[in-house]
Design an enzyme around this catalytic site. Structure first.
Site, mmCIF file in Angstrom:
data_model
loop_
_atom_site.group_PDB
_atom_site.id
_atom_site.type_symbol
_atom_site.label_atom_id
_atom_site.label_comp_id
_atom_site.label_asym_id
_atom_site.label_seq_id
_atom_site.Cartn_x
_atom_site.Cartn_y
_atom_site.Cartn_z
ATOM 1 N N ARG A 156 0.831 -1.216 0.000
ATOM 2 C CA ARG A 156 0.000 0.000 0.000
ATOM 3 C C ARG A 156 0.866 1.267 0.000
ATOM 4 O O ARG A 156 0.506 2.279 0.589
ATOM 5 C CB ARG A 156 -0.969 0.022 1.195
ATOM 6 N N SER A 226 -11.195 -1.523 2.632
ATOM 7 C CA SER A 226 -10.425 -1.743 3.866
ATOM 8 C C SER A 226 -10.054 -0.399 4.477
ATOM 9 O O SER A 226 -9.379 0.406 3.831
ATOM 10 C CB SER A 226 -9.124 -2.481 3.555
ATOM 11 N N GLU A 322 -5.632 2.971 5.995
ATOM 12 C CA GLU A 322 -5.231 2.885 4.584
ATOM 13 C C GLU A 322 -5.875 4.057 3.820
ATOM 14 O O GLU A 322 -5.325 4.561 2.846
ATOM 15 C CB GLU A 322 -5.728 1.539 4.029
HETATM 16 C C1 LIG Z 1 -15.623 -1.445 -1.859
HETATM 17 C C2 LIG Z 1 -14.145 -1.114 -1.999
HETATM 18 C C3 LIG Z 1 -13.223 -2.131 -2.146
HETATM 19 C C4 LIG Z 1 -11.851 -1.862 -2.255
HETATM 20 N N1 LIG Z 1 -10.983 -2.894 -2.409
HETATM 21 C C5 LIG Z 1 -9.652 -2.654 -2.562
HETATM 22 C C6 LIG Z 1 -8.730 -3.739 -2.763
HETATM 23 O O1 LIG Z 1 -9.113 -4.904 -2.824
HETATM 24 N N2 LIG Z 1 -7.417 -3.430 -2.895
HETATM 25 C C7 LIG Z 1 -6.952 -2.150 -2.860
HETATM 26 O O2 LIG Z 1 -5.745 -1.954 -2.988
HETATM 27 N N3 LIG Z 1 -7.812 -1.103 -2.682
HETATM 28 C C8 LIG Z 1 -9.135 -1.321 -2.533
HETATM 29 N N4 LIG Z 1 -10.017 -0.272 -2.341
HETATM 30 C C9 LIG Z 1 -9.478 1.102 -2.301
HETATM 31 C C10 LIG Z 1 -9.569 1.854 -3.648
HETATM 32 O O3 LIG Z 1 -10.341 1.137 -4.556
HETATM 33 C C11 LIG Z 1 -8.182 2.078 -4.249
HETATM 34 O O4 LIG Z 1 -7.356 2.780 -3.355
HETATM 35 C C12 LIG Z 1 -8.247 2.873 -5.575
HETATM 36 O O5 LIG Z 1 -7.010 2.794 -6.240
HETATM 37 C C13 LIG Z 1 -8.633 4.325 -5.363
HETATM 38 O O6 LIG Z 1 -8.882 4.875 -6.627
HETATM 39 P P1 LIG Z 1 -9.716 6.212 -6.790
HETATM 40 O O7 LIG Z 1 -9.644 6.603 -8.227
HETATM 41 O O8 LIG Z 1 -11.079 6.063 -6.243
HETATM 42 O O9 LIG Z 1 -8.860 7.209 -5.894
HETATM 43 P P2 LIG Z 1 -9.402 8.486 -5.121
HETATM 44 O O10 LIG Z 1 -10.071 8.063 -3.870
HETATM 45 O O11 LIG Z 1 -10.167 9.359 -6.056
HETATM 46 O O12 LIG Z 1 -8.033 9.211 -4.740
HETATM 47 C C14 LIG Z 1 -7.197 8.643 -3.762
HETATM 48 C C15 LIG Z 1 -5.983 9.555 -3.583
HETATM 49 O O13 LIG Z 1 -5.209 9.549 -4.768
HETATM 50 C C16 LIG Z 1 -5.086 10.868 -5.315
HETATM 51 N N5 LIG Z 1 -5.246 10.754 -6.779
HETATM 52 C C17 LIG Z 1 -6.316 10.257 -7.437
HETATM 53 N N6 LIG Z 1 -6.070 10.217 -8.763
HETATM 54 C C18 LIG Z 1 -4.823 10.719 -8.952
HETATM 55 C C19 LIG Z 1 -3.991 10.927 -10.091
HETATM 56 N N7 LIG Z 1 -4.386 10.629 -11.326
HETATM 57 N N8 LIG Z 1 -2.762 11.446 -9.890
HETATM 58 C C20 LIG Z 1 -2.321 11.753 -8.643
HETATM 59 N N9 LIG Z 1 -3.064 11.568 -7.526
HETATM 60 C C21 LIG Z 1 -4.298 11.073 -7.680
HETATM 61 C C22 LIG Z 1 -6.208 11.663 -4.684
HETATM 62 O O14 LIG Z 1 -5.887 13.022 -4.607
HETATM 63 C C23 LIG Z 1 -6.334 11.013 -3.336
HETATM 64 O O15 LIG Z 1 -5.392 11.533 -2.443
HETATM 65 C C24 LIG Z 1 -11.398 -0.512 -2.232
HETATM 66 C C25 LIG Z 1 -12.342 0.528 -2.106
HETATM 67 C C26 LIG Z 1 -13.701 0.236 -1.989
HETATM 68 C C27 LIG Z 1 -14.693 1.361 -1.878
#
Ligand SMILES: Cc1cc2nc3c(=O)[nH]c(=O)nc-3n(C[C@H](O)[C@H](O)[C@H](O)COP(=O)(O)OP(=O)(O)OC[C@H]3O[C@@H](n4cnc5c(N)ncnc54)[C@H](O)[C@@H]3O)c2cc1C
Length: 342
Positions: A156, A226, A322
């Site tokens: 992570r 998580s 996380e």
């Molecule tokens: C139901 C559920 C299940 C999940 N299961 C998992 C799993 O199995 N494994 C896992 O690893 N994670 C899991 N996650 C967490 C999540 O899916 C990941 O962390 C995912 O990569 C977040 O993507 P996002 O686009 O929604 O990021 P966001 O929440 O939109 O952004 C997260 C952070 O990244 C930054 N950011 C976003 N995009 C960019 C970019 N292009 N450049 C620079 N910074 C940026 C944002 O500013 C913020 O600080 C889960 C989440 C949920 C809701």
């Protein structure tokens, strides 16, 4: 005038931003980013973020799309723009008979966010399939490329949580997927499959099935997956805990330390269903904190603090979030604000 963020993050909290701008090209991102003062926030799907309050600034939603595909005798090379939806991209690879991402099905979020916390599930992390990451310096408008090694991936973890955290955007991610596919079946119910006959589609279907059963759908109960990372402890500490709890699940790490499932630790504290305000520990998976009913960011924060405190009191182990925390003026250190005084 403010705009509501409820549909732009998966906790679905009733919070606002000064304005929300959807971004569909790199040029637009540079122009718009440089137009507005701080605080500014770039979001993908908002699935790894907790808004503690209204955000007093501009939120940019990354919807820059596009996938290119090249191949040679041994590999598929994919270059994917950051605003592509992760799960749709995984589905697309399988439709094109490209294997290697099936274990990572149904993870919410955008491709551009996937390297930040080195997303992982069912025994695969993005670092195993990532080739390079293209980054945009939002202050200067200059782009550069980091090799997989330069991304400094860990559990992570990556350089995007440190050196390239503020004022940098991940524009695209390069993937290198071997044509000589090896199924990864070590985790959970995937071990039921025969490695000689299993197909990528079967793994994809099984992962989707199990995830849909185990994890709350954010559209029903807002959540960010998580909430805490799995703690990694010294072997001596693990042995002590194992003496008291012989059934504790554990994963030996290459450095001799031991990773423990945070969900199991929380469950041992009998916290499933525990509520503070509108926030609740999910009934099926203790690692997930949910917006049970009109929760505020403060409710979720208070619940996280209480969970962390109880795990510490019972096991003498610190679990840390996380999920990323956002205050009204920018990111807040999630480890510090959930620290408990015992
Ligand atoms: C139901 C559920 C299940 C999940 N299961 C998992 C799993 O199995 N494994 C896992 O690893 N994670 C899991 N996650 C967490 C999540 O899916 C990941 O962390 C995912 O990569 C977040 O993507 P996002 O686009 O929604 O990021 P966001 O929440 O939109 O952004 C997260 C952070 O990244 C930054 N950011 C976003 N995009 C960019 C970019 N292009 N450049 C620079 N910074 C940026 C944002 O500013 C913020 O600080 C889960 C989440 C949920 C809701």
């Amino acid at each position: 005038m403010t705009q509501n963020l409820i549909s732009f993050h998966t906790f679905h909290l009733d919070v606002t931003a000064t304005q929300i701008i959807e971004i569909t090209s790199i040029e637009q991102l540079i122009n718009e980013w440089q137009k507005y003062p701080q605080p500014k926030l770039l979001l993908g799907q908002g699935s790894n973020i907790l808004f503690l309050d209204n955000f007093d600034g501009t939120v940019f939603i990354n919807r820059i799309k596009g996938i290119t595909h090249q191949q040679d005798e041994h590999f598929h090379y994919l270059k994917v723009q950051g605003g592509e939806n992760w799960h749709q991209f995984v589905k697309w690879t399988l439709e094109k008979n490209i294997a290697g991402l099936e274990n990572l099905a149904l993870i919410p979020g955008c491709v551009g966010s996937s390297p930040i916390q080195n997303i992982g599930a069912y025994g695969v992390e993005i670092e195993q399939v990532c080739d390079y990451v293209e980054v945009l310096d939002l202050t200067t408008g200059k782009q550069f490329c980091l090799t997989k090694e330069e991304c400094q991936f860990g559990y992570r973890e990556s350089i995007f949580k440190h050196k390239y955290k503020d004022n940098y955007a991940i524009i695209s991610v390069g993937f290198k997927l071997a044509k000589a596919w090896q199924p990864k079946l070590a985790y959970g119910s995937l071990s039921q499959f025969d490695p000689q006959t299993v197909t990528p589609q079967q793994i994809f279907d099984e992962v989707c099935k199990v995830r849909a059963e185990k994890l709350p759908n954010p559209d029903e109960f807002g959540n960010a997956g998580s909430f805490f990372k799995n703690p990694v402890v010294d072997f001596a500490k693990f042995e002590k805990i194992q003496t008291a709890y012989p059934a504790i699940p554990h994963y030996l790490q290459s450095d001799g330390k031991v990773k423990l499932p945070a969900g199991w630790l929380i469950d041992q504290c009998q916290l499933k269903g525990f509520k503070i305000g509108g926030a609740m520990v999910h009934l099926k998976q203790a690692l997930v904190l949910i917006n049970h009913h009109n929760a505020t960011g403060q409710d979720i924060l208070n619940l996280a603090k209480e969970v962390r405190k109880q795990v510490y009191q019972k096991f003498n182990i610190e679990i840390t979030p996380e999920v990323r925390f956002m205050g009204n003026n920018g990111e807040v250190n999630s480890e510090e604000v959930t620290q408990c005084t015992i």
